[in-house]
Enzyme design. Sequence first.
Site, mmCIF file in Angstrom:
data_model
loop_
_atom_site.group_PDB
_atom_site.id
_atom_site.type_symbol
_atom_site.label_atom_id
_atom_site.label_comp_id
_atom_site.label_asym_id
_atom_site.label_seq_id
_atom_site.Cartn_x
_atom_site.Cartn_y
_atom_site.Cartn_z
ATOM 1 N N ASP A 24 42.687 0.633 -16.780
ATOM 2 C CA ASP A 24 42.960 -0.546 -17.267
ATOM 3 C C ASP A 24 42.527 -0.560 -18.876
ATOM 4 O OD1 ASP A 24 43.960 -1.016 -14.853
ATOM 5 O OD2 ASP A 24 42.755 -2.777 -14.457
ATOM 6 N N LYS A 126 49.591 -1.809 -11.003
ATOM 7 C CA LYS A 126 48.890 -2.537 -9.807
ATOM 8 C C LYS A 126 48.765 -4.049 -10.068
ATOM 9 C CE LYS A 126 44.077 -1.495 -11.440
ATOM 10 N NZ LYS A 126 44.155 -2.996 -11.593
ATOM 11 N N CYS A 171 37.672 -3.178 -11.225
ATOM 12 C CA CYS A 171 38.757 -2.163 -11.098
ATOM 13 C C CYS A 171 38.098 -0.644 -11.048
ATOM 14 C CB CYS A 171 39.824 -2.194 -11.903
ATOM 15 S SG CYS A 171 40.820 -3.699 -11.866
HETATM 16 C C1 VGL Z 1 40.212 -6.380 -13.796
HETATM 17 C C2 VGL Z 1 39.764 -8.518 -13.119
HETATM 18 C C3 VGL Z 1 41.017 -8.888 -13.045
HETATM 19 C C4 VGL Z 1 39.855 -5.204 -14.100
HETATM 20 C C5 VGL Z 1 41.745 -6.702 -13.620
HETATM 21 O O1 VGL Z 1 40.668 -4.386 -14.683
HETATM 22 O O2 VGL Z 1 38.703 -4.825 -13.820
HETATM 23 N N1 VGL Z 1 39.626 -7.487 -13.449
HETATM 24 N N2 VGL Z 1 42.008 -7.921 -13.459
#
Ligand code: VGL
Length: 227
Positions: A24, A126, A171
Amino acid sequence: MSADQPVRNEWVKLEHGDALIAVDLQNDFMPGGALGVREGDTIVEGVNSVMELFSRGGLTVVLTQDWHVPEHYSFASAHEGRNPFDLYEASGLGPVLWPDHCVQGSEGSDFKKGLKTVFANAIIRKGYHKTIDSYSAFIENDKKTPTGLEGYLRSRGVERIFICGLALDYCVFFTAVDGIRLGFKVYVIVELTKPVGSPPESISIAMETMTDKGVHFIHADEIRPRS
Ligand code: VGL
Ligand code: ZN
């Protein structure tokens, strides 16, 4: 080594069956982004280097991308009267609600400029089912719906995974723990990940749980190239 330096008691030589998962690294998770992670931008160069190391060794590199539909149920805006970071527990969601982030195709969902995506063999998206979040790159928060990453890795003979990226307490954490559960040996590259820290105890929960489950913590410079 001087006394104030941390003891480095582990190094790892890359070999066939190793894969890197960079989680991410998207604009919305960078400082100033919709769900900005403090110092999230500072790890990008280091991630580029480690992606290059794996790629040069002919090893698998996977990028993940948080990829929400508009009005995703993990967003506070989808819940009447709720604010971002409010505590919230429901099946497949929580423990907090998030600001709108990583909406499919938005600028915030793009990879951070300068991230060398050219090294990636695959990009796993995702979080695209409206009512379920997906912190883990392997399986959604309903603990049932696979993303396909496990099959992708297994069919390429992967046995050890090295994880970096954002965020440490979400994540990265859930991907690491699922990796262990699925039978992979899991390394988290400690200086190439940063936490959200909401709620505040999320960081210690993540670190303690990963330690208990057998996740290994290493630094990038403890990873030796494949010969
Ligand atoms: C994430 C919170 C919401 C992450 C993704 O990538 O850790 N955290 N969506
Ligand atoms: Zn998200």
